[in-house]
Design a protein around this motif. Structure first.
Motif, PDB file in Angstrom:
ATOM      1  N   GLN A  83      36.501  17.434  31.953  1.00 34.03           N
ATOM      2  CA  GLN A  83      37.487  17.233  33.152  1.00 34.03           C
ATOM      3  C   GLN A  83      37.964  18.607  33.591  1.00 34.03           C
ATOM      4  N   PRO A  84      37.189  19.272  34.332  1.00 27.99           N
ATOM      5  CA  PRO A  84      38.001  20.664  34.533  1.00 27.99           C
ATOM      6  C   PRO A  84      39.038  20.479  35.630  1.00 27.99           C
ATOM      7  N   ILE A  85      39.124  19.594  36.165  1.00 28.95           N
ATOM      8  CA  ILE A  85      40.339  19.718  37.101  1.00 28.95           C
ATOM      9  C   ILE A  85      41.457  18.412  36.782  1.00 28.95           C
ATOM     10  N   CYS A 144      29.982  16.186  34.269  1.00 31.25           N
ATOM     11  CA  CYS A 144      31.173  16.796  34.723  1.00 31.25           C
ATOM     12  C   CYS A 144      31.988  15.836  35.297  1.00 31.25           C
ATOM     13  N   GLY A 145      33.222  15.658  34.828  1.00 36.43           N
ATOM     14  CA  GLY A 145      34.010  14.569  35.532  1.00 36.43           C
ATOM     15  C   GLY A 145      34.866  15.353  36.925  1.00 36.43           C
ATOM     16  N   THR A 146      35.394  14.445  37.775  1.00 33.33           N
ATOM     17  CA  THR A 146      35.867  15.012  38.790  1.00 33.33           C
ATOM     18  C   THR A 146      37.270  14.484  39.224  1.00 33.33           C
ATOM     19  N   SER A 147      37.921  13.788  38.096  1.00 33.56           N
ATOM     20  CA  SER A 147      39.354  13.237  37.954  1.00 33.56           C
ATOM     21  C   SER A 147      40.355  14.328  38.346  1.00 33.56           C
ATOM     22  N   ASN A 148      41.329  14.283  39.160  1.00 31.70           N
ATOM     23  CA  ASN A 148      42.572  14.960  39.224  1.00 31.70           C
ATOM     24  C   ASN A 148      43.706  14.539  38.483  1.00 31.70           C
ATOM     25  N   ARG A 149      44.894  15.258  38.352  1.00 35.53           N
ATOM     26  CA  ARG A 149      45.975  14.595  37.614  1.00 35.53           C
ATOM     27  C   ARG A 149      46.733  13.354  38.256  1.00 35.53           C
ATOM     28  N   SER A 150      46.794  13.639  39.694  1.00 34.54           N
ATOM     29  CA  SER A 150      47.617  12.640  40.571  1.00 34.54           C
ATOM     30  C   SER A 150      46.903  11.312  40.597  1.00 34.54           C
ATOM     31  N   ASN A 208      36.393   8.014  35.559  1.00 37.64           N
ATOM     32  CA  ASN A 208      37.075   8.646  34.698  1.00 37.64           C
ATOM     33  C   ASN A 208      36.227   9.049  33.403  1.00 37.64           C
ATOM     34  N   ALA A 209      34.728   8.678  33.258  1.00 35.48           N
ATOM     35  CA  ALA A 209      34.156   8.878  32.093  1.00 35.48           C
ATOM     36  C   ALA A 209      33.434  10.020  32.306  1.00 35.48           C
TER      37      ALA A 209
END
Length: 250
Positions: A158-160, A134-140, A153-154
């Motif tokens: 990517q839920p968020i 589960c990825g943890t990247s945000n849009r910003s 980013n792998a």
């Protein structure tokens, strides 16, 4: 009350995607890298709410400069959502790379190396357990390229990724992420005292306002701050695209 209903519905929408992704993949659960920060805390919490904490594995991957407080916050987060938690130091792996011929240690090279070692470790345990990463990247951060390609980013999900950082804080509060995690200054933990906002040069509130305005105006900047943010978006385009190739899949 309006904000609570809005954020609550958004959390349910994300959790539905998480459940669908797991069930359609045939995997048994999720592995999440737990940094002690709000992004990984929210991603792990949403996974636990969606499929149960027992089907989520939280792994802290500290380096020699990781604050003890981050490890405690990560452990507390996992305890709050009944997520099994383990700590795996990446120091031995960093030391192995340091023995490589022509090895150079700079903040840039070391930071990317740590991110890729962490993701490799997460995928190893995901493969071992028949889980998804589960990825943890945000849009910003994704839009600004504040991430490592094939590093943080792998992921398999990517839920968020669609959430601006300011939105991440709101959702984290909605699901009950512990206050110390929400209130701490965001940091990639690359060196003592490192701050994401100081690295980027803007606060997340400024970044999110600029990105929202740029997206609404067809990526045309209306002020100097938006020009600078747009420059970062354009310079990091390669991080959001697949490798150039000539394969025809039509």
């Amino acid at each position: 009350m309006k904000q609570t209903c809005e954020t609550g519905c958004e959390c349910e929408r994300i959790e539905q995607m998480i459940r669908h992704t797991l069930w359609s993949s045939g995997a048994k659960g999720f592995v999440v890298g737990i940094s002690g920060g709000v992004d990984s805390a929210l991603a792990a919490a949403l996974c636990a709410r969606a499929v149960g904490g027992e089907r989520v594995v939280g792994i802290a991957l500290p380096s020699p400069v990781t604050p003890e407080a981050d490890l405690k916050d990560g452990a507390d987060l996992c305890a709050a959502f009944d997520i099994p938690f383990k700590t795996i130091s990446i120091e031995p792996m960093l030391n192995a790379f340091a023995g490589m011929e022509e090895f150079e240690k700079t903040p840039y090279l070391n930071g990317n190396l740590m991110a890729r070692i962490r993701m490799t470790t997460l995928y190893y345990h995901a493969n071992r357990l028949h889980h998804l990463v589960c990825g943890t990247s945000n849009r910003s951060e994704y839009m600004l390229g504040y991430c490592t390609k094939y590093g943080d980013n792998a992921a398999d999900i990517q839920p968020i990724l669609h959430c601006y950082k300011t939105r991440v804080f709101a959702l984290a509060e909605e699901v009950g992420v512990p206050a110390p995690i929400i209130e701490k200054a965001p940091s990639a933990g690359l060196w003592p005292g490192q701050s994401d906002e100081a690295d980027i040069g803007f606060t997340y509130a400024e970044i999110d306002r600029a990105l929202a305005s740029l997206e609404a105006n067809n990526w045309t900047a209306s002020n100097a701050q938006e020009e600078l943010i747009l420059g970062k978006v354009q310079a990091s385009m390669h991080k959001r695209m697949g490798p150039p190739n000539l394969m025809d899949i039509s």
